[in-house]
Design a protein around this motif. Structure first.
Motif, PDB file in Angstrom:
ATOM      1  N   UNK A 230       0.838  -1.189   0.000  1.00 22.76           N
ATOM      2  CA  UNK A 230       0.000   0.000   0.000  1.00 22.76           C
ATOM      3  C   UNK A 230       0.879   1.247   0.000  1.00 22.76           C
ATOM      4  N   UNK A 231       0.851   1.995  -1.092  1.00 19.67           N
ATOM      5  CA  UNK A 231       1.602   3.247  -1.168  1.00 19.67           C
ATOM      6  C   UNK A 231       1.175   4.179  -0.035  1.00 19.67           C
ATOM      7  N   UNK A 232       2.150   4.694   0.689  1.00 17.03           N
ATOM      8  CA  UNK A 232       1.871   5.548   1.840  1.00 17.03           C
ATOM      9  C   UNK A 232       2.839   6.717   1.825  1.00 17.03           C
ATOM     10  N   UNK A 233       2.366   7.881   1.395  1.00 17.70           N
ATOM     11  CA  UNK A 233       3.252   9.037   1.278  1.00 17.70           C
ATOM     12  C   UNK A 233       2.991  10.088   2.350  1.00 17.70           C
ATOM     13  N   UNK A 234       2.301   9.714   3.404  1.00 16.37           N
ATOM     14  CA  UNK A 234       2.052  10.648   4.491  1.00 16.37           C
ATOM     15  C   UNK A 234       3.336  11.278   5.032  1.00 16.37           C
ATOM     16  N   UNK A 235       4.438  10.513   5.200  1.00 16.65           N
ATOM     17  CA  UNK A 235       5.658  11.136   5.729  1.00 16.65           C
ATOM     18  C   UNK A 235       6.323  12.127   4.778  1.00 16.65           C
ATOM     19  N   UNK A 236       5.858  12.187   3.535  1.00 15.86           N
ATOM     20  CA  UNK A 236       6.538  13.008   2.527  1.00 15.86           C
ATOM     21  C   UNK A 236       5.736  14.249   2.122  1.00 15.86           C
ATOM     22  N   UNK A 237       4.718  14.605   2.878  1.00 17.17           N
ATOM     23  CA  UNK A 237       3.841  15.701   2.469  1.00 17.17           C
ATOM     24  C   UNK A 237       4.570  17.039   2.399  1.00 17.17           C
ATOM     25  N   UNK A 238       5.422  17.329   3.357  1.00 22.14           N
ATOM     26  CA  UNK A 238       6.153  18.602   3.318  1.00 22.14           C
ATOM     27  C   UNK A 238       7.069  18.654   2.093  1.00 22.14           C
ATOM     28  N   UNK A 239       7.716  17.526   1.807  1.00 20.97           N
ATOM     29  CA  UNK A 239       8.595  17.469   0.647  1.00 20.97           C
ATOM     30  C   UNK A 239       7.800  17.693  -0.633  1.00 20.97           C
ATOM     31  N   UNK A 240       6.594  17.127  -0.706  1.00 23.81           N
ATOM     32  CA  UNK A 240       5.737  17.334  -1.873  1.00 23.81           C
ATOM     33  C   UNK A 240       5.448  18.812  -2.078  1.00 23.81           C
ATOM     34  N   UNK A 241       5.073  19.487  -0.999  1.00 20.74           N
ATOM     35  CA  UNK A 241       4.737  20.902  -1.117  1.00 20.74           C
ATOM     36  C   UNK A 241       5.931  21.712  -1.614  1.00 20.74           C
ATOM     37  N   UNK A 242       7.114  21.365  -1.138  1.00 16.39           N
ATOM     38  CA  UNK A 242       8.320  22.109  -1.519  1.00 16.39           C
ATOM     39  C   UNK A 242       8.588  22.044  -3.013  1.00 16.39           C
ATOM     40  N   UNK A 243       8.213  20.931  -3.656  1.00 17.90           N
ATOM     41  CA  UNK A 243       8.473  20.812  -5.091  1.00 17.90           C
ATOM     42  C   UNK A 243       7.282  21.245  -5.947  1.00 17.90           C
ATOM     43  N   UNK A 244       6.151  21.601  -5.298  1.00 23.32           N
ATOM     44  CA  UNK A 244       5.033  22.150  -6.054  1.00 23.32           C
ATOM     45  C   UNK A 244       3.763  21.335  -6.077  1.00 23.32           C
ATOM     46  N   UNK A 245       3.665  20.262  -5.277  1.00 25.87           N
ATOM     47  CA  UNK A 245       2.441  19.449  -5.221  1.00 25.87           C
ATOM     48  C   UNK A 245       1.457  20.115  -4.264  1.00 25.87           C
ATOM     49  N   UNK A 246       0.225  20.274  -4.702  1.00 24.13           N
ATOM     50  CA  UNK A 246      -0.773  20.946  -3.864  1.00 24.13           C
ATOM     51  C   UNK A 246      -1.965  20.059  -3.503  1.00 24.13           C
ATOM     52  N   UNK A 247      -1.980  18.833  -4.016  1.00 22.73           N
ATOM     53  CA  UNK A 247      -3.134  17.971  -3.778  1.00 22.73           C
ATOM     54  C   UNK A 247      -2.669  16.525  -3.705  1.00 22.73           C
ATOM     55  N   UNK A 248      -3.250  15.748  -2.791  1.00 21.76           N
ATOM     56  CA  UNK A 248      -2.908  14.328  -2.674  1.00 21.76           C
ATOM     57  C   UNK A 248      -4.171  13.485  -2.813  1.00 21.76           C
ATOM     58  N   UNK A 249      -3.983  12.269  -3.343  1.00 24.73           N
ATOM     59  CA  UNK A 249      -5.104  11.373  -3.622  1.00 24.73           C
ATOM     60  C   UNK A 249      -5.064  10.144  -2.730  1.00 24.73           C
ATOM     61  N   UNK A 250      -6.228   9.784  -2.222  1.00 24.23           N
ATOM     62  CA  UNK A 250      -6.425   8.526  -1.508  1.00 24.23           C
ATOM     63  C   UNK A 250      -7.246   7.617  -2.411  1.00 24.23           C
ATOM     64  N   UNK A 251      -6.771   6.389  -2.604  1.00 24.96           N
ATOM     65  CA  UNK A 251      -7.487   5.427  -3.433  1.00 24.96           C
ATOM     66  C   UNK A 251      -8.399   4.583  -2.544  1.00 24.96           C
ATOM     67  N   UNK A 252      -9.679   4.458  -2.878  1.00 20.45           N
ATOM     68  CA  UNK A 252     -10.623   3.746  -2.013  1.00 20.45           C
ATOM     69  C   UNK A 252     -10.281   2.275  -1.828  1.00 20.45           C
TER      70      UNK A 252
END
Length: 310
Positions: A230-252
């Motif tokens: 199960x892909x889990x990118x919760x620990x990387x949210x700050x890093x995502x924002x730094x490179x320009x990601x503004x939205x994250x997806x959860x798959x049901x």
């Protein structure tokens, strides 16, 4: 305090659930802290317990709650009937679509309908992003195997080209890896694809494919192959924002999606130490927590040890 992505999306259901289960799931999702809900059949044209008009009607009901609702289109178009289903969604006249096939993007352009460039379009560079924006895309999802560093490079070049598309990253769920004209679930049961008896209904989170050492490796979902982990990118949210990601997806998933959504929403609303939320997520995951692709490694690599304890 470092910023993190501010918007949370619920991706389309990738598995085959009964009509009652689908309607029950989205009735509950209407009360979850989400900015965007994607819905529609992405994997297999034979899954028709919910038809095009049913998805459109459900989308209208969910849109009335004030959220953005996007109709997701099938990723592998194999027949005229598949094309008709895509046209039905594009012709809804109001809601945006998620194009997972270039044909859907082309149809959306004809209708001047804004669309999201889904992860199955395999966009790997800013030049392709520019084409998608020209066609009418306002948001895109990188392929699930794209690493953080590669994505950072794409977004830096997109910024130089003054592209305005929002970036959304697949942050939770079994990773959709590939699609085939063959039905792996039917083959597992020694059935023909055209007489599959809809056995996918028996596996609401996919059917685990293990190695000879009995280690979970992949999950099969009809014509789709997913990761077992199960892909889990919760620990990387700050890093995502730094490179320009503004939205994250959860798959049901069939159980526990609400807990996952609330854990992500809690962190997006009020950043706190990640390890306070990971035990909750680990209990809900359909497989081992993984983040290898994001770190530029094999996708099956487990979440880094400092984050993985529960």
């Amino acid at each position: 305090m470092n910023a993190i992505p501010s918007k949370l999306s619920l991706g389309p259901v990738l598995f085959f659930w009964s009509r009652d289960d689908i309607l029950r799931f989205y009735a509950e999702a209407a009360d979850w802290p989400l900015n965007t809900i994607y819905l529609g059949e992405v994997v297999c044209g034979r899954r028709q317990q919910m038809r095009g008009q049913d998805w459109i009607a459900l989308a209208a009901d969910l849109a009335a709650t004030g959220r953005e609702v996007v109709l997701s289109c099938q990723a592998l178009i194999e027949s005229e009937s598949d094309i008709k289903r895509v046209r039905k969604l594009v012709d809804n006249g109001e809601l945006a679509i998620e194009a997972n096939d270039l044909g859907a993007a082309s149809l959306a352009r004809e209708k001047r309908l804004p669309f999201v460039a889904g992860p199955h379009l395999n966009i790997y560079n800013a030049d392709t992003l520019a084409v998608m924006e020209m066609l009418g895309a306002y948001r895109w999802l990188p392929p699930v195997e794209m690493s953080r560093d590669t994505l950072a490079g794409v977004l830096a070049e997109a910024h130089r080209q003054q592209l305005s598309m929002e970036t959304e990253v697949f942050a939770w769920g079994r990773l959709p890896l590939a699609l085939s004209s063959r039905c792996f679930t039917a083959r597992h049961y020694n059935l023909n694809k055209d007489d599959c008896q809809f056995r996918c209904l028996e596996h609401p989170d996919g059917l685990t494919l293990s190695t000879r050492d009995r280690q979970g490796f992949l999950a099969i979902n009809g014509t789709q192959t997913l990761s077992d982990g199960c892909q889990t990118l919760l620990p990387h949210l700050r890093d995502m924002h730094e490179i320009g990601v503004r939205r994250v997806r959860i798959s049901p998933q069939s159980q526990g999606t609400d807990a996952v959504v609330r854990a992500f929403a809690q962190l997006l609303r009020q950043p706190e130490p990640i390890d306070t939320l990971l035990p909750t997520l680990a209990r809900q995951a359909p497989g081992e927590l993984v983040d290898g692709y994001w770190r530029g490694q094999a996708g099956i690599r487990p979440l880094e040890k400092q984050h993985a304890h529960s």
